[in-house]
Design an enzyme around this catalytic site. Sequence first.
Site, PDB file in Angstrom:
ATOM      1  N   PHE A  93     -16.743  14.285   2.320  1.00 22.16           N
ATOM      2  CA  PHE A  93     -16.101  13.342   1.389  1.00 22.16           C
ATOM      3  C   PHE A  93     -16.860  12.010   1.367  1.00 22.16           C
ATOM      4  CE2 PHE A  93     -11.435  15.091   1.323  1.00 22.16           C
ATOM      5  CZ  PHE A  93     -11.871  16.194   0.616  1.00 22.16           C
ATOM      6  N   PRO A  94     -18.200  12.020   1.255  1.00 19.58           N
ATOM      7  CA  PRO A  94     -18.946  10.756   1.269  1.00 19.58           C
ATOM      8  C   PRO A  94     -18.567   9.830   0.121  1.00 19.58           C
ATOM      9  CG  PRO A  94     -20.354  12.568   0.534  1.00 19.58           C
ATOM     10  CD  PRO A  94     -19.088  13.182   1.048  1.00 19.58           C
ATOM     11  N   LEU A  95     -18.023  10.438  -0.957  1.00 16.09           N
ATOM     12  CA  LEU A  95     -17.590   9.619  -2.099  1.00 16.09           C
ATOM     13  C   LEU A  95     -16.064   9.574  -2.172  1.00 16.09           C
ATOM     14  CD1 LEU A  95     -20.127  11.041  -4.720  1.00 16.09           C
ATOM     15  CD2 LEU A  95     -20.301   8.888  -3.460  1.00 16.09           C
ATOM     16  N   TYR A 103     -15.644  28.643   0.860  1.00 12.09           N
ATOM     17  CA  TYR A 103     -15.673  27.958  -0.438  1.00 12.09           C
ATOM     18  C   TYR A 103     -15.605  29.007  -1.532  1.00 12.09           C
ATOM     19  CZ  TYR A 103     -17.071  23.728   2.120  1.00 12.09           C
ATOM     20  OH  TYR A 103     -17.117  22.654   2.983  1.00 12.09           O
TER      21      TYR A 103
HETATM   22  N1  LIG Z   1     -16.371  20.064   6.988  1.00  9.09           N
HETATM   23  C1  LIG Z   1     -15.332  19.963   6.206  1.00  9.09           C
HETATM   24  O1  LIG Z   1     -14.206  20.176   6.607  1.00  9.09           O
HETATM   25  C2  LIG Z   1     -15.534  19.582   4.768  1.00  9.09           C
HETATM   26  C3  LIG Z   1     -14.432  19.209   3.984  1.00  9.09           C
HETATM   27  C4  LIG Z   1     -14.656  18.846   2.670  1.00  9.09           C
HETATM   28  C5  LIG Z   1     -15.948  18.865   2.161  1.00  9.09           C
HETATM   29  N2  LIG Z   1     -17.001  19.249   2.933  1.00  9.09           N
HETATM   30  C6  LIG Z   1     -18.387  19.245   2.434  1.00  9.09           C
HETATM   31  O2  LIG Z   1     -18.672  17.944   2.005  1.00  9.09           O
HETATM   32  C7  LIG Z   1     -19.188  17.984   0.682  1.00  9.09           C
HETATM   33  C8  LIG Z   1     -18.847  16.689  -0.026  1.00  9.09           C
HETATM   34  O3  LIG Z   1     -17.458  16.570  -0.213  1.00  9.09           O
HETATM   35  P1  LIG Z   1     -16.801  16.702  -1.661  1.00  9.09           P
HETATM   36  O4  LIG Z   1     -17.777  17.359  -2.567  1.00  9.09           O
HETATM   37  O5  LIG Z   1     -15.490  17.361  -1.519  1.00  9.09           O
HETATM   38  O6  LIG Z   1     -16.466  15.212  -2.014  1.00  9.09           O
HETATM   39  P2  LIG Z   1     -17.387  13.938  -2.395  1.00  9.09           P
HETATM   40  O7  LIG Z   1     -18.827  14.281  -2.298  1.00  9.09           O
HETATM   41  O8  LIG Z   1     -16.855  12.780  -1.640  1.00  9.09           O
HETATM   42  O9  LIG Z   1     -16.967  13.707  -3.907  1.00  9.09           O
HETATM   43  C9  LIG Z   1     -17.118  14.697  -4.884  1.00  9.09           C
HETATM   44  C10 LIG Z   1     -16.374  14.229  -6.114  1.00  9.09           C
HETATM   45  O10 LIG Z   1     -17.031  13.090  -6.622  1.00  9.09           O
HETATM   46  C11 LIG Z   1     -17.373  13.284  -7.986  1.00  9.09           C
HETATM   47  N3  LIG Z   1     -18.710  12.706  -8.163  1.00  9.09           N
HETATM   48  C12 LIG Z   1     -19.850  13.058  -7.498  1.00  9.09           C
HETATM   49  N4  LIG Z   1     -20.885  12.294  -7.912  1.00  9.09           N
HETATM   50  C13 LIG Z   1     -20.391  11.452  -8.857  1.00  9.09           C
HETATM   51  C14 LIG Z   1     -20.970  10.440  -9.662  1.00  9.09           C
HETATM   52  N5  LIG Z   1     -22.250  10.140  -9.566  1.00  9.09           N
HETATM   53  N6  LIG Z   1     -20.173   9.777 -10.532  1.00  9.09           N
HETATM   54  C15 LIG Z   1     -18.855  10.064 -10.638  1.00  9.09           C
HETATM   55  N7  LIG Z   1     -18.236  11.027  -9.902  1.00  9.09           N
HETATM   56  C16 LIG Z   1     -19.009  11.721  -9.015  1.00  9.09           C
HETATM   57  C17 LIG Z   1     -17.395  14.784  -8.208  1.00  9.09           C
HETATM   58  O11 LIG Z   1     -17.004  15.091  -9.526  1.00  9.09           O
HETATM   59  P3  LIG Z   1     -18.059  15.793 -10.550  1.00  9.09           P
HETATM   60  O12 LIG Z   1     -18.129  17.225 -10.136  1.00  9.09           O
HETATM   61  O13 LIG Z   1     -17.437  15.580 -11.876  1.00  9.09           O
HETATM   62  O14 LIG Z   1     -19.355  15.083 -10.401  1.00  9.09           O
HETATM   63  C18 LIG Z   1     -16.332  15.255  -7.218  1.00  9.09           C
HETATM   64  O15 LIG Z   1     -15.043  15.223  -7.795  1.00  9.09           O
HETATM   65  C19 LIG Z   1     -18.546  19.233   0.089  1.00  9.09           C
HETATM   66  O16 LIG Z   1     -19.206  19.675  -1.083  1.00  9.09           O
HETATM   67  C20 LIG Z   1     -18.637  20.165   1.246  1.00  9.09           C
HETATM   68  O17 LIG Z   1     -19.932  20.734   1.311  1.00  9.09           O
HETATM   69  C21 LIG Z   1     -16.804  19.600   4.234  1.00  9.09           C
END
Ligand SMILES: NC(=O)c1ccc[n+]([C@@H]2O[C@H](COP(=O)([O-])OP(=O)(O)OC[C@H]3O[C@@H](n4cnc5c(N)ncnc54)[C@H](OP(=O)(O)O)[C@@H]3O)[C@@H](O)[C@H]2O)c1
Length: 290
Positions: free
Chosen positions: A211-213, A66
């Site tokens: 990608f929970p969101l 990252y």
């Molecule tokens: N193992 C793997 O291959 C893999 C791949 C991808 C990710 N991950 C892990 O999974 C974690 C979660 O995935 P992710 O962060 O990519 O995606 P996510 O949690 O599904 O979504 C994050 C996105 O949602 C927005 N968001 C979050 N809370 C919000 C709210 N309350 N209201 C409106 N928008 C909101 C964020 O924007 P803002 O910043 O503007 O809030 C960001 O753009 C990562 O941080 C990483 O640690 C692992």
Amino acid sequence: MTTVTADVSGRFAIDGTLGVNRLGYGTMQLTGRGVWGPPADQDNAVRVLRRAAELGVTLFDTADSYGPLVAEPLLRRALAPYDEDIVIATKAGLTRQGPDRWTPVGRPAYLRQQCEMSLRVLGLDRIALFQLHRVDPDVPLEDQVGELKALKDEGKIAHIGLSEVSVQQIEQARAITPIASVQNLYNLGNRSAEDVLDHCERHQIAFIPWFPLATGSLAKAGGPLADLATRLSATPSQLALAWLLRRSPVMLPIPGTSSVEHLEQNVAAAGLRLSDDDVAALTSAVAKPV
Ligand SMILES: NC(=O)c1ccc[n+]([C@@H]2O[C@H](COP(=O)([O-])OP(=O)(O)OC[C@H]3O[C@@H](n4cnc5c(N)ncnc54)[C@H](OP(=O)(O)O)[C@@H]3O)[C@@H](O)[C@H]2O)c1
């Protein structure tokens, strides 16, 4: 008004021993565009991490890749010396060639190098949960997991996790060493890992949905959860997270955000109690990937 903390999401013992609050935090959003380079505002990233810990988040997901070398140093800057309830789950096995470019490399010497690097960068004697970020198709799975087992036997890591794996790969790995966690893509709109989740539940393996969101698609105003959110006096992101927490006791969501306000909103999802009817309405509200 009392502040809801992540404690309310309940506890899960990873590998039966490593206790965490179920609602965690993912650090991938604390980097530059395309998960490349530093974020525009590093002080803000530190504020987000410290606020997460203050709000009872104990599970912090990160990776060497990252940035690369951005999220791990930020975690150290924000949280070291670490409270004893803080669990840092890092990963190795993906290399970077530029923004949004990722290539798996699972050669044992490389995995070992990245483990040693994460120990140094994070300032830890032992990594609580070390996850194989991707299985490298060009290297036997036995060699990749075997190297993680060796690192565990040497005391450099405490527990081993996998990411983006099938049930068959989990079982192949479990024949070599205990697997504490599996991190696969999973959210309300993408449930293709349902068989893996059920398998994890049967074996008490932590399931960490990434990608929970749906990278924010499920959280946005006017998105597929907007109407239900208004009816249930919650935000769309809270519904998506509460649904995950309710879906399985082994589920440990790690929503990512670069905003303190969004973080506070997301943690408050731990206090949302969905009725069976609410769960059914949510399950059918997003029947396909968003
Ligand atoms: N193992 C793997 O291959 C893999 C791949 C991808 C990710 N991950 C892990 O999974 C974690 C979660 O995935 P992710 O962060 O990519 O995606 P996510 O949690 O599904 O979504 C994050 C996105 O949602 C927005 N968001 C979050 N809370 C919000 C709210 N309350 N209201 C409106 N928008 C909101 C964020 O924007 P803002 O910043 O503007 O809030 C960001 O753009 C990562 O941080 C990483 O640690 C692992």
